[in-house]
Design a protein around this motif. Structure first.
Motif, PDB file in Angstrom:
ATOM      1  N   SER A   1       0.827  -1.201   0.000  1.00 59.72           N
ATOM      2  CA  SER A   1       0.000   0.000   0.000  1.00 59.72           C
ATOM      3  C   SER A   1       0.865   1.256   0.000  1.00 59.72           C
ATOM      4  O   SER A   1       1.313   1.725   1.045  1.00 59.72           O
ATOM      5  CB  SER A   1      -0.929   0.012   1.213  1.00 59.72           C
ATOM      6  OG  SER A   1      -1.813   1.114   1.139  1.00 59.72           O
ATOM      7  N   GLY A   2       1.126   1.777  -1.195  1.00 61.32           N
ATOM      8  CA  GLY A   2       1.883   3.004  -1.341  1.00 61.32           C
ATOM      9  C   GLY A   2       3.279   2.839  -1.884  1.00 61.32           C
ATOM     10  O   GLY A   2       3.956   3.837  -2.136  1.00 61.32           O
ATOM     11  N   SER A   3       3.740   1.602  -2.088  1.00 66.22           N
ATOM     12  CA  SER A   3       5.114   1.403  -2.548  1.00 66.22           C
ATOM     13  C   SER A   3       5.320  -0.029  -3.027  1.00 66.22           C
ATOM     14  O   SER A   3       4.605  -0.952  -2.594  1.00 66.22           O
ATOM     15  CB  SER A   3       6.099   1.710  -1.420  1.00 66.22           C
ATOM     16  OG  SER A   3       7.440   1.492  -1.818  1.00 66.22           O
ATOM     17  N   ASN A   4       6.323  -0.196  -3.891  1.00 67.56           N
ATOM     18  CA  ASN A   4       6.784  -1.538  -4.234  1.00 67.56           C
ATOM     19  C   ASN A   4       7.884  -2.013  -3.296  1.00 67.56           C
ATOM     20  O   ASN A   4       8.309  -3.170  -3.370  1.00 67.56           O
ATOM     21  CB  ASN A   4       7.296  -1.567  -5.677  1.00 67.56           C
ATOM     22  CG  ASN A   4       6.169  -1.507  -6.685  1.00 67.56           C
ATOM     23  OD1 ASN A   4       5.095  -2.061  -6.468  1.00 67.56           O
ATOM     24  ND2 ASN A   4       6.407  -0.813  -7.795  1.00 67.56           N
ATOM     25  N   THR A   5       8.352  -1.124  -2.432  1.00 67.07           N
ATOM     26  CA  THR A   5       9.388  -1.447  -1.446  1.00 67.07           C
ATOM     27  C   THR A   5       8.744  -1.534  -0.077  1.00 67.07           C
ATOM     28  O   THR A   5       8.337  -0.519   0.499  1.00 67.07           O
ATOM     29  CB  THR A   5      10.497  -0.382  -1.442  1.00 67.07           C
ATOM     30  OG1 THR A   5      11.043  -0.258  -2.760  1.00 67.07           O
ATOM     31  CG2 THR A   5      11.591  -0.733  -0.456  1.00 67.07           C
ATOM     32  N   ILE A   6       8.632  -2.729   0.454  1.00 69.58           N
ATOM     33  CA  ILE A   6       7.861  -2.922   1.676  1.00 69.58           C
ATOM     34  C   ILE A   6       8.445  -2.167   2.864  1.00 69.58           C
ATOM     35  O   ILE A   6       7.707  -1.686   3.732  1.00 69.58           O
ATOM     36  CB  ILE A   6       7.705  -4.419   1.999  1.00 69.58           C
ATOM     37  CG1 ILE A   6       6.660  -4.597   3.112  1.00 69.58           C
ATOM     38  CG2 ILE A   6       9.050  -5.053   2.330  1.00 69.58           C
ATOM     39  CD1 ILE A   6       6.238  -6.024   3.333  1.00 69.58           C
ATOM     40  N   GLU A   7       9.763  -2.011   2.918  1.00 71.40           N
ATOM     41  CA  GLU A   7      10.380  -1.308   4.045  1.00 71.40           C
ATOM     42  C   GLU A   7       9.883   0.135   4.165  1.00 71.40           C
ATOM     43  O   GLU A   7       9.898   0.710   5.254  1.00 71.40           O
ATOM     44  CB  GLU A   7      11.905  -1.307   3.890  1.00 71.40           C
ATOM     45  CG  GLU A   7      12.550  -2.679   3.944  1.00 71.40           C
ATOM     46  CD  GLU A   7      12.609  -3.261   5.340  1.00 71.40           C
ATOM     47  OE1 GLU A   7      12.416  -2.505   6.312  1.00 71.40           O
ATOM     48  OE2 GLU A   7      12.849  -4.479   5.451  1.00 71.40           O
ATOM     49  N   ASN A   8       9.441   0.710   3.056  1.00 73.06           N
ATOM     50  CA  ASN A   8       8.989   2.100   3.084  1.00 73.06           C
ATOM     51  C   ASN A   8       7.645   2.281   3.770  1.00 73.06           C
ATOM     52  O   ASN A   8       7.359   3.358   4.307  1.00 73.06           O
ATOM     53  CB  ASN A   8       8.885   2.650   1.660  1.00 73.06           C
ATOM     54  CG  ASN A   8      10.224   2.771   0.977  1.00 73.06           C
ATOM     55  OD1 ASN A   8      11.270   2.740   1.625  1.00 73.06           O
ATOM     56  ND2 ASN A   8      10.213   2.894  -0.344  1.00 73.06           N
ATOM     57  N   VAL A   9       6.813   1.249   3.728  1.00 73.04           N
ATOM     58  CA  VAL A   9       5.421   1.446   4.135  1.00 73.04           C
ATOM     59  C   VAL A   9       4.926   0.484   5.208  1.00 73.04           C
ATOM     60  O   VAL A   9       3.792   0.652   5.692  1.00 73.04           O
ATOM     61  CB  VAL A   9       4.481   1.351   2.913  1.00 73.04           C
ATOM     62  CG1 VAL A   9       4.727   2.501   1.944  1.00 73.04           C
ATOM     63  CG2 VAL A   9       4.626   0.004   2.201  1.00 73.04           C
ATOM     64  N   ALA A  10       5.708  -0.512   5.591  1.00 72.20           N
ATOM     65  CA  ALA A  10       5.141  -1.555   6.449  1.00 72.20           C
ATOM     66  C   ALA A  10       6.095  -2.037   7.536  1.00 72.20           C
ATOM     67  O   ALA A  10       7.305  -2.152   7.323  1.00 72.20           O
ATOM     68  CB  ALA A  10       4.723  -2.760   5.586  1.00 72.20           C
TER      69      ALA A  10
END
Length: 298
Positions: A185-194
């Motif tokens: 939700s909001g990115s293809n990079t999970i570290e950015n959003v979760a």
């Protein structure tokens, strides 16, 4: 063709905004429309690749206009409800701005109606002919046919759980096209959003990052919503089951499990994707089960 319709017809603006309160941070902007991102519902010509909700040939109705920009926090939950069983205040993340967890689907319905009544809104949920949770009896700790038969008035202006379609719509930032979709939700990079297994659970219980985290500490999505991937699972209204072109917008009429979306701090990246469907029995209340509230337009 997949068609998307809003509650009052095509073109109705759907607004996501903060509906915080109860000491958990934020303010209730739901009456003014301030602080939110406005998008308009429209028809789309194709289904969304990978989605089991927005499938080819299904028409989905969305009632949501106001969505809380964060998962319900411990302070917000405790203003109206008490936890059954183990209190998260002593386990996997303790603080006013941490998400509430150990919350069952049944618990979430109680919270929504209690908060609605406290704010002079029309409650959405009815059980045994009453919208007042004080008349429902004790929250079940096992499957309960009476509570499972709860009905939802999607026209009411009180707080409620999103439908699965509403949840996925919000998690995708309102994007109903195959262009520009994100895995999370909001990115293809999970570290950015979760907050997920890789930066929480796998670190071990001795790490300060083990467990849940305060809401709104990762990046938001295009609709200004936080933590729709990771942190805690979020209950949806729907019964879990396979979805066809004939499935109503509010989901199947019966089942054994309720839908969970978004993944959580204990699960891996794949499960935190916007397309992944989770589920559990409605009386489940683990250390990773929370919720987010939405409201229908007045």
């Amino acid at each position: 063709m997949f068609a998307l319709t809003a509650f009052l017809g095509l073109g109705l603006a759907l607004v996501a905004t903060s509906c915080g309160g109860g000491g958990g941070g934020g303010s209730d902007d739901s009456g003014s429309g301030s602080g939110g991102t406005t998008v308009s519902a429209s028809s789309v010509s194709t289904a969304i690749t990978g989605s089991s909700v927005f499938i080819d040939g299904r028409t989905v109705q969305l009632w949501v206009k106001w969505a809380c920009d964060h998962e319900v926090t411990q302070a917000e939950y405790e203003q109206y409800c008490t936890y059954g069983g183990i209190s998260p205040r002593a386990t996997y993340g303790d603080g006013n701005n941490y998400p509430a967890y150990y919350v069952s689907w049944y618990d979430a319905l109680v919270y929504c109606n209690k908060r609605s009544l406290a704010e002079d809104l029309t409650p959405c949920y009815t059980i045994s002919g009453s919208t007042n949770p004080n008349n429902w009896g004790a929250v079940p700790t096992s499957s309960n046919a009476t509570w499972d038969a709860a009905s939802c008035n999607f026209n009411a202006n009180g707080y409620r759980l999103p439908t699965e379609a509403e949840w996925e719509y919000l998690a995708r930032g309102g994007n109903m096209s195959n262009d520009g979709q994100y895995t999370y939700s909001g990115s293809n990079t999970i570290e950015n959003v979760a907050w997920y297994e890789g930066n929480s659970y796998s670190l071990g219980s001795s790490s300060p990052d083990y467990g849940t985290h305060e809401v709104k500490t990762k990046a938001k999505n295009a609709k200004n919503l936080y933590d729709m991937s990771g942190n805690v699972w979020e209950w949806c209204w729907d019964w879990y089951g396979s979805i066809s072109t004939e499935t109503p917008s509010s989901g199947a009429s019966s089942g054994s499990y309720r839908v969970l979306r978004g993944g959580c701090w204990r699960y891996d990246a794949d499960i935190c994707s916007v397309a992944f469907q989770g589920y559990d029995v409605p009386d489940a209340c683990g250390s990773f089960l929370g919720f987010r509230v939405v409201r229908t337009a007045d």
